[in-house]
Motif scaffolding. Structure first.
Motif, PDB file in Angstrom:
ATOM      1  N   UNK A  55      -0.398   9.231   5.209  1.00 30.76           N
ATOM      2  CA  UNK A  55      -1.816   9.474   4.943  1.00 30.76           C
ATOM      3  C   UNK A  55      -2.093  10.922   4.552  1.00 30.76           C
ATOM      4  N   UNK A  56      -1.238  11.842   4.984  1.00 31.37           N
ATOM      5  CA  UNK A  56      -1.481  13.259   4.732  1.00 31.37           C
ATOM      6  C   UNK A  56      -0.952  13.736   3.386  1.00 31.37           C
ATOM      7  N   UNK A  57      -0.250  12.877   2.649  1.00 28.61           N
ATOM      8  CA  UNK A  57       0.257  13.289   1.337  1.00 28.61           C
ATOM      9  C   UNK A  57      -0.903  13.521   0.374  1.00 28.61           C
ATOM     10  N   UNK A  58      -0.712  14.352  -0.656  1.00 30.28           N
ATOM     11  CA  UNK A  58      -1.801  14.656  -1.594  1.00 30.28           C
ATOM     12  C   UNK A  58      -2.347  13.397  -2.269  1.00 30.28           C
ATOM     13  N   UNK A  59      -3.668  13.219  -2.186  1.00 29.21           N
ATOM     14  CA  UNK A  59      -4.388  12.130  -2.854  1.00 29.21           C
ATOM     15  C   UNK A  59      -3.898  10.752  -2.428  1.00 29.21           C
ATOM     16  N   UNK A  60      -3.508  10.626  -1.153  1.00 27.42           N
ATOM     17  CA  UNK A  60      -2.993   9.350  -0.657  1.00 27.42           C
ATOM     18  C   UNK A  60      -4.139   8.451  -0.201  1.00 27.42           C
ATOM     19  N   UNK A  70     -11.136   6.295   3.769  1.00 27.62           N
ATOM     20  CA  UNK A  70     -10.518   6.106   2.460  1.00 27.62           C
ATOM     21  C   UNK A  70      -9.442   5.015   2.472  1.00 27.62           C
ATOM     22  N   UNK A  71      -9.351   4.234   3.541  1.00 26.58           N
ATOM     23  CA  UNK A  71      -8.412   3.119   3.573  1.00 26.58           C
ATOM     24  C   UNK A  71      -8.971   1.915   2.820  1.00 26.58           C
ATOM     25  N   UNK A  72      -8.082   1.164   2.212  1.00 28.51           N
ATOM     26  CA  UNK A  72      -8.433  -0.090   1.550  1.00 28.51           C
ATOM     27  C   UNK A  72      -7.656  -1.211   2.238  1.00 28.51           C
ATOM     28  N   UNK A  99      -4.432   4.987   1.804  1.00 27.29           N
ATOM     29  CA  UNK A  99      -3.684   3.952   2.533  1.00 27.29           C
ATOM     30  C   UNK A  99      -4.223   2.551   2.205  1.00 27.29           C
ATOM     31  N   UNK A 100      -3.318   1.605   2.006  1.00 22.15           N
ATOM     32  CA  UNK A 100      -3.692   0.204   1.780  1.00 22.15           C
ATOM     33  C   UNK A 100      -3.033  -0.632   2.875  1.00 22.15           C
ATOM     34  N   UNK A 101      -3.850  -1.241   3.719  1.00 24.33           N
ATOM     35  CA  UNK A 101      -3.345  -2.100   4.793  1.00 24.33           C
ATOM     36  C   UNK A 101      -3.432  -3.551   4.337  1.00 24.33           C
ATOM     37  N   UNK A 102      -2.338  -4.290   4.502  1.00 24.42           N
ATOM     38  CA  UNK A 102      -2.277  -5.680   4.046  1.00 24.42           C
ATOM     39  C   UNK A 102      -2.180  -6.628   5.236  1.00 24.42           C
ATOM     40  N   UNK A 103      -2.870  -7.748   5.138  1.00 25.04           N
ATOM     41  CA  UNK A 103      -2.815  -8.757   6.202  1.00 25.04           C
ATOM     42  C   UNK A 103      -3.112 -10.118   5.605  1.00 25.04           C
ATOM     43  N   UNK A 104      -2.505 -11.189   6.148  1.00 28.87           N
ATOM     44  CA  UNK A 104      -2.808 -12.536   5.659  1.00 28.87           C
ATOM     45  C   UNK A 104      -4.167 -13.005   6.173  1.00 28.87           C
ATOM     46  N   UNK A 105      -4.775 -13.908   5.410  1.00 35.05           N
ATOM     47  CA  UNK A 105      -6.090 -14.429   5.805  1.00 35.05           C
ATOM     48  C   UNK A 105      -5.915 -15.552   6.826  1.00 35.05           C
TER      49      UNK A 105
END
Length: 264
Positions: free
Chosen positions: A119-124, A156-158, A126-132
């Protein structure tokens, strides 16, 4: 959106990426872990995939199954350096560590965690994935709670919710998605695609129209999150020191990589 690359951080024998590539490159094993490498070496190591949005590169391990495991660095800064060395503008890091477990372990042991480092990398973004599914969104909600407790950038997470089959998602999934809307930057639902169920991303050009549209929506959500956080247009990305005056880059000369952490 620009020249893009996927970083496959999973161990070779558990990763599907080597089988998904259309044109295999020389692989991560060809990039020296403890010596300067050139941009041409990194580009030659990258495999190629073709999909509805064009071609992208993949840095993965193409060694035979009976070869010894390739020692890959866990520090995200080393992967960031590798992507910068290749000159790509868009980077998708496919990570394999369990997010909630990593966050809680780092918190209780007072150690830096992988999730926080990514998360701390430049312009990162985060995208969390989960099944419905009920268990899928329950695990996702636990990860969100852990991230909030650790002060990770939920704003800023998606979240990408992937449908494992045809039909409408359960009521519990709809309720969870509605609640998450106010906690993260965006929630995107990726519909069920029989081609992915059978072949993964092999022949990605054959993905269904709905899957392609969901992919475009996911990219748009990530870009929107980045623009809200850092501005539109995005400022220039930081360039590793080794790339400012030469085409080579070394783990010993790039500030983001701790001493002794090799590049892939």
């Amino acid at each position: 959106m620009g020249a893009g690359v996927v970083l496959d951080t999973a161990p070779r024998l558990t990763s599907p990426w080597p089988f998904w590539t259309d044109t295999p490159g020389s692989g991560l094993a060809s990039v020296p872990p403890d010596r300067p490498f050139s941009r041409s070496q990194v580009l030659a190591a990258a495999s190629r995939c073709r999909g509805p949005g064009g071609e992208w590169a993949v840095l993965t391990d193409h060694q035979e199954w009976n070869r010894g495991p390739l020692p890959l660095p866990s520090d995200p800064a080393a992967w960031h350096q590798l992507a910068a060395g290749g000159g790509w503008q868009t980077v998708v890091a496919d990570t394999s560590h369990p997010v909630a477990h990593d966050i809680v372990t780092a918190r209780t042991q007072h150690q830096p965690g992988l999730t926080a480092a990514w998360c701390s990398l430049p312009f990162a973004v985060p995208v969390l994935c989960a099944p419905t599914t009920g268990p899928g969104v329950a695990a996702l909600q636990t990860a969100i709670k852990a991230a909030f407790a650790e002060g990770l950038p939920l704003q800023r997470m998606v979240v990408a919710l992937t449908s494992p089959g045809e039909g409408r998602p359960p009521a519990s999934v709809k309720a969870a998605a509605t609640m998450l809307q106010s906690q993260v930057s965006a929630v995107v639902t990726v519909p069920f695609d029989p081609h992915i169920r059978s072949h993964g991303l092999t022949q990605a050009s054959r993905l269904s129209r709905r899957t392609t549209e969901a992919g475009a929506a996911l990219v748009a959500a990530v870009l929107a999150s980045a623009h809200r956080t850092w501005g539109d247009p995005l400022p220039p990305a930081a360039t590793p020191a080794g790339l400012t005056t030469t085409t080579s880059v070394s783990a010993r000369t790039v500030p983001p990589v701790p001493e002794g952490v090799p590049t892939p």
